[in-house]
Design a protein around this motif. Structure first.
Motif, PDB file in Angstrom:
ATOM      1  N   ASP A 116      35.904  44.917  41.303  1.00 26.34           N
ATOM      2  CA  ASP A 116      34.447  44.826  41.243  1.00 26.34           C
ATOM      3  C   ASP A 116      33.809  45.078  42.604  1.00 26.34           C
ATOM      4  O   ASP A 116      32.837  45.828  42.722  1.00 26.34           O
ATOM      5  CB  ASP A 116      34.027  43.461  40.701  1.00 26.34           C
ATOM      6  CG  ASP A 116      32.556  43.403  40.347  1.00 26.34           C
ATOM      7  OD1 ASP A 116      32.075  44.313  39.632  1.00 26.34           O
ATOM      8  OD2 ASP A 116      31.882  42.450  40.769  1.00 26.34           O
ATOM      9  N   VAL A 117      34.366  44.472  43.631  1.00 32.86           N
ATOM     10  CA  VAL A 117      33.808  44.642  44.981  1.00 32.86           C
ATOM     11  C   VAL A 117      33.977  46.086  45.449  1.00 32.86           C
ATOM     12  O   VAL A 117      33.049  46.697  45.981  1.00 32.86           O
ATOM     13  CB  VAL A 117      34.450  43.651  45.985  1.00 32.86           C
ATOM     14  CG1 VAL A 117      34.099  44.005  47.417  1.00 32.86           C
ATOM     15  CG2 VAL A 117      34.014  42.232  45.661  1.00 32.86           C
TER      16      VAL A 117
ATOM     17  N   SER B 264      30.658  48.788  46.148  1.00 30.57           N
ATOM     18  CA  SER B 264      30.365  48.828  47.584  1.00 30.57           C
ATOM     19  C   SER B 264      30.009  50.247  47.979  1.00 30.57           C
ATOM     20  O   SER B 264      30.632  51.195  47.513  1.00 30.57           O
ATOM     21  CB  SER B 264      31.578  48.367  48.390  1.00 30.57           C
ATOM     22  OG  SER B 264      31.840  47.017  48.136  1.00 30.57           O
TER      23      SER B 264
ATOM     24  N   TRP C 255      33.201  51.859  50.190  1.00 26.88           N
ATOM     25  CA  TRP C 255      34.246  51.142  49.463  1.00 26.88           C
ATOM     26  C   TRP C 255      35.532  51.020  50.256  1.00 26.88           C
ATOM     27  O   TRP C 255      36.264  50.044  50.100  1.00 26.88           O
ATOM     28  CB  TRP C 255      34.487  51.763  48.096  1.00 26.88           C
ATOM     29  CG  TRP C 255      35.156  53.101  48.092  1.00 26.88           C
ATOM     30  CD1 TRP C 255      34.553  54.327  48.125  1.00 26.88           C
ATOM     31  CD2 TRP C 255      36.560  53.349  48.031  1.00 26.88           C
ATOM     32  NE1 TRP C 255      35.495  55.313  48.100  1.00 26.88           N
ATOM     33  CE2 TRP C 255      36.739  54.746  48.039  1.00 26.88           C
ATOM     34  CE3 TRP C 255      37.685  52.530  47.977  1.00 26.88           C
ATOM     35  CZ2 TRP C 255      38.000  55.342  47.989  1.00 26.88           C
ATOM     36  CZ3 TRP C 255      38.941  53.123  47.929  1.00 26.88           C
ATOM     37  CH2 TRP C 255      39.088  54.512  47.931  1.00 26.88           C
TER      38      TRP C 255
ATOM     39  N   ALA D 170      35.021  48.114  52.509  1.00 26.81           N
ATOM     40  CA  ALA D 170      35.038  46.903  51.683  1.00 26.81           C
ATOM     41  C   ALA D 170      36.470  46.514  51.324  1.00 26.81           C
ATOM     42  O   ALA D 170      36.830  45.329  51.374  1.00 26.81           O
ATOM     43  CB  ALA D 170      34.206  47.111  50.416  1.00 26.81           C
TER      44      ALA D 170
ATOM     45  N   LEU E 243      38.411  43.092  52.453  1.00 26.82           N
ATOM     46  CA  LEU E 243      39.053  42.179  51.508  1.00 26.82           C
ATOM     47  C   LEU E 243      40.503  41.911  51.890  1.00 26.82           C
ATOM     48  O   LEU E 243      41.003  40.799  51.712  1.00 26.82           O
ATOM     49  CB  LEU E 243      38.970  42.724  50.085  1.00 26.82           C
ATOM     50  CG  LEU E 243      37.578  42.708  49.471  1.00 26.82           C
ATOM     51  CD1 LEU E 243      37.575  43.436  48.142  1.00 26.82           C
ATOM     52  CD2 LEU E 243      37.069  41.290  49.315  1.00 26.82           C
TER      53      LEU E 243
END
Length: 191
Positions: free
Chosen positions: A125-126, A130, A133, A136, A140
């Motif tokens: 999902d993140v 994003s 990405w 992101a 993470l």
């Protein structure tokens, strides 16, 4: 595909995806587009290209209204046209689909290489929502444990992971940061 499949509040995601980069043009374009999208969605606009295009043709950013008397107006002649072209390329020219395909291929390659993800749903999902990405994903890897996201793997194929990252256009710095933060794995080859 003409519809945006994103959370309606994700003006930042869409703006970052359409106008990536850190140069002044990209930052101003993101700001202008995020302002447009916020107003458009708040007014009941649908996230599809043709209605967005029609509304965008009438839009003028607040900062442009303030500067209009002081600076020759490039909004009408250049910036709006350039931004519409980027929006069209992203939504209709395969930019969004291409981006989603690269993300899916990358995550699939990591799984095939032996990595498993804790809290897989949140990670996906993140990454999908994003603007940048890749950054992101790296964030993470570095900080995701606080929200239950972690990577693990036995019999990890580091070459396959390195190839997946190269194929997904991660920068050398991002690849090094990844290897430096994945538990027990050193950056020995492939970055």
């Amino acid at each position: 595909m003409s519809a945006i499949h994103a959370r309606p509040t994700d003006g930042r995601f869409i703006a970052e995806a359409i106008f990536p980069g850190d140069d002044i043009y990209a930052r101003l374009a993101r700001s202008d587009f995020a302002e447009f999208l916020q107003n458009y969605v708040a007014g009941g606009g649908v996230l599809e290209f043709l209605p967005m295009k029609a509304a965008f043709a009438e839009f003028r950013p607040e900062r442009r209204k303030l500067l209009r008397a002081q600076v020759p107006d490039s909004w009408e002649l250049e910036d709006r046209v350039r931004m519409l072209a980027k929006l069209e390329a992203f939504l209709l020219g395969g930019g969004l689909l291409g981006r989603l395909e690269v993300q899916a291929r990358f995550l699939r390659a990591l799984r095939t290489a032996g990595l498993t993800f804790g809290n897989d749903g949140l990670l996906v999902d993140v990454v999908v929502h994003s603007g940048d990405w890749r950054r992101a994903f790296i964030n993470l890897v570095v900080r995701g444990r606080d929200c239950g996201i972690y990577l693990s793997g036995n019999a990890l194929d580091r070459e396959a992971v390195a190839e997946a990252m190269r194929s997904a256009d991660f920068t050398l710095e991002q690849r090094q940061e990844f290897w430096g933060n994945v538990g027990g794995m050193s950056q020995t080859k492939g970055c």
